[in-house]
Design a protein around this motif. Structure first.
Motif, mmCIF file in Angstrom:
data_model
loop_
_atom_site.group_PDB
_atom_site.id
_atom_site.type_symbol
_atom_site.label_atom_id
_atom_site.label_comp_id
_atom_site.label_asym_id
_atom_site.label_seq_id
_atom_site.Cartn_x
_atom_site.Cartn_y
_atom_site.Cartn_z
ATOM 1 N N ASP A 457 0.830 -1.207 0.000
ATOM 2 C CA ASP A 457 0.000 0.000 0.000
ATOM 3 C C ASP A 457 0.865 1.259 0.000
ATOM 4 O OD1 ASP A 457 -2.329 -1.413 -0.063
ATOM 5 O OD2 ASP A 457 -2.740 -1.259 2.091
ATOM 6 N N ILE A 458 1.897 1.243 0.814
ATOM 7 C CA ILE A 458 2.766 2.423 0.880
ATOM 8 C C ILE A 458 3.485 2.629 -0.440
ATOM 9 C CG2 ILE A 458 4.782 3.397 2.024
ATOM 10 C CD1 ILE A 458 3.880 1.984 4.573
ATOM 11 N N LEU A 459 3.898 1.548 -1.070
ATOM 12 C CA LEU A 459 4.538 1.647 -2.376
ATOM 13 C C LEU A 459 3.599 2.225 -3.417
ATOM 14 C CD1 LEU A 459 6.474 -1.726 -2.508
ATOM 15 C CD2 LEU A 459 7.412 0.544 -2.226
ATOM 16 N N ASP A 460 2.360 1.724 -3.440
ATOM 17 C CA ASP A 460 1.383 2.245 -4.393
ATOM 18 C C ASP A 460 1.141 3.724 -4.157
ATOM 19 O OD1 ASP A 460 1.082 -0.159 -5.664
ATOM 20 O OD2 ASP A 460 -0.676 -0.782 -4.534
ATOM 21 N N LEU A 461 0.990 4.099 -2.899
ATOM 22 C CA LEU A 461 0.772 5.501 -2.564
ATOM 23 C C LEU A 461 1.945 6.357 -3.040
ATOM 24 C CD1 LEU A 461 -0.771 7.733 -1.083
ATOM 25 C CD2 LEU A 461 0.413 7.054 0.997
ATOM 26 N N SER A 462 3.155 5.880 -2.825
ATOM 27 C CA SER A 462 4.330 6.636 -3.252
ATOM 28 C C SER A 462 4.358 6.787 -4.766
ATOM 29 C CB SER A 462 5.600 5.933 -2.775
ATOM 30 O OG SER A 462 6.742 6.560 -3.290
ATOM 31 N N LYS A 463 4.058 5.731 -5.492
ATOM 32 C CA LYS A 463 4.062 5.811 -6.947
ATOM 33 C C LYS A 463 2.988 6.756 -7.462
ATOM 34 C CE LYS A 463 3.773 1.392 -7.677
ATOM 35 N NZ LYS A 463 3.657 0.104 -8.397
ATOM 36 N N GLU A 571 -18.415 10.989 7.809
ATOM 37 C CA GLU A 571 -17.444 9.919 7.573
ATOM 38 C C GLU A 571 -17.366 9.568 6.095
ATOM 39 O OE1 GLU A 571 -18.121 7.723 11.919
ATOM 40 O OE2 GLU A 571 -19.065 6.946 10.085
ATOM 41 N N SER A 572 -18.505 9.653 5.393
ATOM 42 C CA SER A 572 -18.512 9.348 3.960
ATOM 43 C C SER A 572 -17.657 10.329 3.170
ATOM 44 C CB SER A 572 -19.947 9.372 3.423
ATOM 45 O OG SER A 572 -20.735 8.381 4.063
ATOM 46 N N GLU A 573 -17.630 11.594 3.612
ATOM 47 C CA GLU A 573 -16.825 12.590 2.913
ATOM 48 C C GLU A 573 -15.330 12.342 3.081
ATOM 49 O OE1 GLU A 573 -18.016 16.348 4.366
ATOM 50 O OE2 GLU A 573 -20.038 16.285 3.483
ATOM 51 N N ASP A 577 -9.978 9.848 1.960
ATOM 52 C CA ASP A 577 -8.766 10.606 2.249
ATOM 53 C C ASP A 577 -7.669 9.666 2.741
ATOM 54 O OD1 ASP A 577 -10.146 12.835 1.574
ATOM 55 O OD2 ASP A 577 -10.541 13.483 3.640
ATOM 56 N N MET A 578 -6.425 10.068 2.485
ATOM 57 C CA MET A 578 -5.285 9.242 2.896
ATOM 58 C C MET A 578 -5.134 9.275 4.413
ATOM 59 S SD MET A 578 -2.442 10.117 0.032
ATOM 60 C CE MET A 578 -2.785 9.864 -1.721
ATOM 61 N N PHE A 579 -4.778 8.149 4.963
ATOM 62 C CA PHE A 579 -4.509 7.982 6.400
ATOM 63 C C PHE A 579 -5.720 8.377 7.251
ATOM 64 C CE2 PHE A 579 -0.519 9.295 4.308
ATOM 65 C CZ PHE A 579 0.184 8.104 4.466
ATOM 66 N N ARG A 580 -6.937 8.272 6.671
ATOM 67 C CA ARG A 580 -8.125 8.622 7.415
ATOM 68 C C ARG A 580 -9.023 7.400 7.515
ATOM 69 N NH1 ARG A 580 -9.744 14.028 7.385
ATOM 70 N NH2 ARG A 580 -11.587 13.288 8.496
ATOM 71 N N GLN A 581 -9.600 7.220 8.695
ATOM 72 C CA GLN A 581 -10.607 6.200 8.889
ATOM 73 C C GLN A 581 -11.818 6.861 9.517
ATOM 74 O OE1 GLN A 581 -8.547 3.115 11.119
ATOM 75 N NE2 GLN A 581 -8.170 1.998 9.233
ATOM 76 N N LEU A 595 -5.202 3.530 4.026
ATOM 77 C CA LEU A 595 -4.701 3.817 2.686
ATOM 78 C C LEU A 595 -5.494 3.127 1.588
ATOM 79 C CD1 LEU A 595 -0.839 3.599 3.208
ATOM 80 C CD2 LEU A 595 -2.227 5.652 2.913
ATOM 81 N N GLY A 596 -6.172 2.029 1.921
ATOM 82 C CA GLY A 596 -6.790 1.193 0.889
ATOM 83 C C GLY A 596 -7.765 1.949 0.019
ATOM 84 N N LEU A 597 -8.717 2.686 0.614
ATOM 85 C CA LEU A 597 -9.712 3.401 -0.175
ATOM 86 C C LEU A 597 -9.099 4.597 -0.891
ATOM 87 C CD1 LEU A 597 -12.824 3.281 2.183
ATOM 88 C CD2 LEU A 597 -12.387 1.934 0.139
ATOM 89 N N ALA A 598 -8.120 5.257 -0.264
ATOM 90 C CA ALA A 598 -7.452 6.369 -0.943
ATOM 91 C C ALA A 598 -6.738 5.880 -2.196
ATOM 92 C CB ALA A 598 -6.466 7.041 0.011
ATOM 93 N N ILE A 599 -6.061 4.751 -2.079
ATOM 94 C CA ILE A 599 -5.375 4.181 -3.245
ATOM 95 C C ILE A 599 -6.398 3.741 -4.282
ATOM 96 C CG2 ILE A 599 -3.941 2.245 -4.008
ATOM 97 C CD1 ILE A 599 -2.498 2.457 -1.299
ATOM 98 N N SER A 600 -7.510 3.165 -3.825
ATOM 99 C CA SER A 600 -8.551 2.735 -4.767
ATOM 100 C C SER A 600 -9.078 3.924 -5.562
ATOM 101 C CB SER A 600 -9.693 2.054 -4.003
ATOM 102 O OG SER A 600 -9.236 0.875 -3.372
ATOM 103 N N ARG A 601 -9.298 5.053 -4.895
ATOM 104 C CA ARG A 601 -9.793 6.221 -5.620
ATOM 105 C C ARG A 601 -8.791 6.669 -6.681
ATOM 106 N NH1 ARG A 601 -10.581 11.909 -2.602
ATOM 107 N NH2 ARG A 601 -8.320 11.625 -2.474
#
Length: 930
Positions: A457-463, A571-573, A577-581, A595-601
């Motif tokens: 996840d961190i790698l994907d976020l960095s890329k 919460e839906s808004e 966002d990154m690093f947000r739950q 990170l999962g949903l932020a990366i998915s977006r």
């Protein structure tokens, strides 16, 4: 006029002269005539011309009619003539233009009242005088006389221009009209001269033309500045444009460099000098301006004064001599400098100068240079702003690259110990274990797998942040992708008692072209979250058309609906966002990095779609996203079942494992031991090469069925070794099989490594830690001839944030055995191999530092760091890591310091091992050693 009239006129003139007691010469002088001419007229021997009559009447104080005298029946006609003459004489005298009649000798015969008034000369001195007496001699001879003579010859001439006034010597603009005229009595040629002064009007016209020229010049300068890509190229053009209207042969531009506190001469064109050195400490020479110091000369430099006062300055050599002021280079006769200023900041100085005493600069020149400097200032300021933006962008790019490199390195550091953890866990799980032991090992393996997911996840976020994430564009089976996802989460859903349904509308095409791995990643993130937050009910995956398909475009809508805890509108808004739950309590209860949903977006947006969520607390959530694909082609063989052969756990049945000979190129003894255990379990024969050079030598002596090539090795790395193998090997020792399948094996997982491996001709890629089943599958595929860089396509660059330093214990064998999943019997051979490797690398580090080879020093420190960590010497591993960083930075002094520290700590490790073996102390201290 007949003879009798001439004689009568002559007698009348003679009588009136005598009455006035004037001599013949006096009368001639007052009339502006020759004495002989007057004598002939008095004697009746010459017919007087009209001009003669007018001149004699004026000299005698009479009118022409009185001189002519009445003639019987002509009195009434004479009266009319006299009245007409008076009107003409009045009009002649009152006109503001200068009117004159010149005879064939170019003498003034008649002038109106404006003529003596304008010239400031009495009429008596004008009449009879030659025309050349009232103009400059050179002008008369070269321009006036030729025109008067042409007019006497019968030519009409119009003439205008600037002339010097004979009395005030100021320039005046006059329009002159010359017309030929013949005396009706004598038929003598005359010139009628009419002069009109138009100085004011002409100045207005010339000022307007000058303004238009200046506007055009500034427009050209503005276009040059706006259209030029580099500032240096515009200076000679500006100089050339200025040279059209003012002396600009000697011209230079100096710009202030605030960062280096100096004035740089960026362009110099001088007949005396080639270049000027920079003016250092310009801030000291140009203190802030105030009312108290405005008139002070804080510096002897003209340039510094222009910058200090932000005003133009024009000085001569004499002024410079008196004030002590100076300019760079040879001293000119006159120097003009203007500030290059934008808003309240002076960016530099633009100056011109002349070395001859005839040239002087005017206020008009100064104003023009100020206008040009203003245009130049905006260009310089704009280019400096662009340069600052480029520098900021480059700095940001460097920071991104540094972050990417750092994360790639951290990924390597994380994956290397994970290789041992997961590899040894696989080995132990394949042996006889008690239930509790198996449970512990599976927990270890699951934890390592989870850690790999976080790293990914961190790698994907960095890329994504670095905009270096590229999507694949290959054919794939949509149903296979989604069914494999359902299969992945099937056990989890069953454990929690939830349903997991897949609903694909029949109209949705099965075969598409796009990136199946990223699509699977998005669906896995959404389904994993849905199952995590759902306790009752289940999860449904739906796929439908987002819009009608075309021959080149397929837009699909994916829907993941659950019956879980749901989300509030707030919460839906924030859920993407990154690093947000949703809440901190949620993170504590359910875990995750946010990170999962932020990366998915981000991935959905890369695929040309968008992602949304509709949810209510307690009623579940529905995540929908769209993605764009192209119609794909079905594979040649549709008979295989989805997922079949995806993870073979054993060698291919039609190949005898004992006949397969594999070369492992790996310099780390621990990795050799783990890989050897895996390959021994699979039944393959194994040979080991500890460097790229040794791998080439081995391949030159013997044929192999497969090469497992570590990318990072001393001397010759794996990528370079692969390139040499594909080229046939060294000329002295060519390899026997240049086409041997090569699989890259490394903890580095960056896009650069992937590209380098592919370009070097490698066939596949395996990222550490090596999974037993994945190793078996890769070997099976290579032996079947199914290479083609498919392993490279699965490469996911690995990066992780910087962690804290390793635990500062000298030697903790228990922790090492726990981490490796082995007992003392298994630890002893690993320790023995590691100690030999440590001593070897220690000597190599000393030699590399002595030779100043920082690259080799960093490589050996990297190996020491990994080996120290394996045996549990975490303090030494930390020092090795610092030594590696110092070597990478090229700091020989820091590297020497850290190597000295590392050697002391290595000696302490050896003492503890020897003491433990002799039974003196335990190598597992309860607290970190100091």
């Amino acid at each position: 006029m007949n003879t009798s009239i001439a004689q009568s006129f002559g007698r009348t003139v003679r009588r009136l002269r005598r009455q006035a007691a004037a001599s013949l010469d006096d009368l001639a002088r007052q009339a502006g005539l020759e004495p002989d001419r007057v004598a002939e007229i008095e004697q009746g021997r010459a017919d007087p011309a009209l001009s003669d009559i007018a001149a004699l009447a004026r000299a005698l104080g009479k009118t022409p009619a009185e001189i002519m005298g009445p003639s019987g029946s002509d009195r009434r006609a004479d009266a009319r003539i006299e009245a007409k003459l008076r009107r003409l004489e009045k009009a002649w005298s009152c006109t503001p233009d200068l009117l004159a009649v010149l005879d064939r000798d170019l003498r003034y015969v008649m002038v109106n009242d404006a003529y003596p008034r304008h010239l400031g000369i009495p009429r008596e001195k004008i009449l009879g005088a030659r025309a050349g007496l009232f103009v400059m001699p050179e002008l008369f001879e070269t321009q006036t006389r030729p025109r008067l003579l042409s007019c006497l010859a019968g030519e009409k001439i119009d003439w205008e221009g600037w002339f010097t006034h004979p009395r005030s010597h100021r320039p005046v603009f006059c329009v002159a009209r010359l017309r030929p005229w013949a005396d009706p009595v004598t038929r003598d040629a005359h010139v009628i001269l009419a002069i009109r002064e138009q100085t004011g009007q002409q100045r207005m016209v010339e000022d307007l033309k000058e303004s238009e020229k200046t506007t055009s010049l500034l427009f050209r300068v503005s276009n040059v500045i706006a259209g030029s890509g580099e500032t240096e190229g515009i200076y000679p053009i500006i100089r050339r444009i200025l040279g059209e209207v003012m002396p600009a042969e000697n011209f230079y531009v100096a710009l202030v460099d605030r960062r280096r506190d100096r004035l740089d001469f960026v362009y110099v064109k001088s007949e005396k000098d080639q270049a000027f050195p920079p003016m250092e400490q310009i801030s000291r020479l140009t203190p802030p301006l105030s009312k108290e110091n405005f008139g002070d000369y804080a510096s002897t430099s003209l340039l510094a004064e222009v910058i200090r006062t932000a005003h133009p300055l024009c000085v001569t050599r004499a002024v410079m001599r008196m004030t002590g002021m100076s300019c760079p280079g040879a001293v000119p006769e006159v120097w003009l400098g203007v500030p290059i200023r934008v808003r309240q900041e002076v960016l530099g100085v633009m100056a011109v100068m002349k070395f001859d005493s005839q040239t002087r600069y005017t206020k008009k020149d100064m104003d023009l240079m100020l206008s040009v400097a203003e245009q130049l200032a905006y260009g310089v300021d704009r280019r400096r702003t662009m340069a600052d933006l480029r520098a900021a962008k480059e700095e940001a790019d460097r920071a991104n690259r540094a972050k990417s490199d750092f994360l790639a390195g951290m990924s390597h550091e994380i994956r290397t110990p994970l290789n041992a953890v997961m590899g040894l866990s696989d080995l132990l799980l394949g042996s006889r274990l008690e239930r509790e032991q198996r449970d512990y090992l599976e927990t270890i393996k699951d934890s390592a797998r989870h850690l790999l997911t976080v790293v990914g996840d961190i790698l994907d976020l960095s890329k994504i942040e670095a905009r270096r994430l590229e999507l694949e564009h290959i054919d794939f089976d949509l149903k296979d992708v989604l069914r494999s996802t359902v299969k992945t989460f099937g056990a989890l859903a069953a454990t929690k008692g939830l349903w997991l349904n897949l609903d694909i509308l029949p109209s949705v095409p099965r075969f598409l072209k796009g990136d199946p791995n990223r699509l699977r990643q998005i669906v896995i993130n959404l389904v994993g979250n849905a199952l995590k937050f759902t306790e009752t009910g289940g999860v449904t995956i739906g796929v439908a058309h987002a819009e009608p398909a075309t021959p080149k475009r397929v837009a699909l809508s994916f829907r993941v609906a659950d019956t879980g805890i749901g989300l509030t509108p707030r919460e839906s808004e924030a859920v993407f966002d990154m690093f947000r739950q949703a809440e901190t309590s949620t993170a504590r209860k359910y875990g995750g990095t946010g990170l999962g949903l932020a990366i998915s977006r981000q991935l959905v947006e890369l695929m040309g779609g968008r992602i949304d969520v509709a949810s209510s607390p307690g009623k579940g959530s529905v995540f929908t996203f769209t993605a764009l694909f192209e119609p794909g082609a079905p594979p040649a063989d549709l008979s295989r079942e989805p997922g079949a052969g995806a993870k073979p756990a054993a060698p291919t049945p039609d190949v005898d494992p004992a006949a397969v000979h594999i070369l492992l190129a790996e310099d780390n003894p621990v990795n050799v031991k783990l890989a050897g255990a895996h390959l021994q379990k699979l039944g393959y024969r194994l040979s080991v090469a500890e460097s790229g050079i040794q791998a080439l030598e081995t391949l030159a002596r013997e044929r192999f069925d497969l090469v497992l090539m570590d990318v990072e090795m001393p001397g010759l790395d794996g990528v370079s070794a692969a390139e040499i193998i594909r080229a046939g090997g060294p000329a002295a020792h060519p390899v026997l099989d240049p086409g041997v399948p090569i699989v890259a094996v490394t903890a580095h997982a960056s896009p650069e490594v992937r590209r380098r491996c592919l370009e070097a001709g490698m066939d596949d890629y395996m990222a550490k830690p090596i999974n037993f089943d994945e190793l078996a599958a890769v070997i099976r595929r290579m032996l079947r001839g199914g290479g083609g860089a498919r392993g490279l396509d699965r490469l996911a660059p690995g990066k992780t944030p910087a962690g804290a330093d390793a635990c500062e214990t000298v030697l903790d064998t228990k922790a090492a055995m726990t981490r490796l999943g082995i007992d003392e019997n298994g630890y002893a051979p690993i320790l023995a191999v590691s100690l030999r490797e440590i001593e070897k690398r220690r000597s190599l580090c000393q030699a590399a530092l002595r030779d100043g080879n920082m690259a080799d020093l960093a490589l050996h420190a990297h190996t020491l760091k990994s080996t120290m960590s394996i045996i549990g010497a975490e303090k030494s591993a930390g020092s090795a890591r610092r030594l590696e960083h110092a070597a990478d930075a090229g700091s020989r002094e820091e590297a020497a310091f850290f190597l000295e520290v590392l050697e002391r700590e290595m000696d302490e490790v050896n003492r503890r091992i020897q003491a433990a073996q002799s039974g003196t102390i335990t190598p597992n201290p309860a607290s970190p050693a100091v």
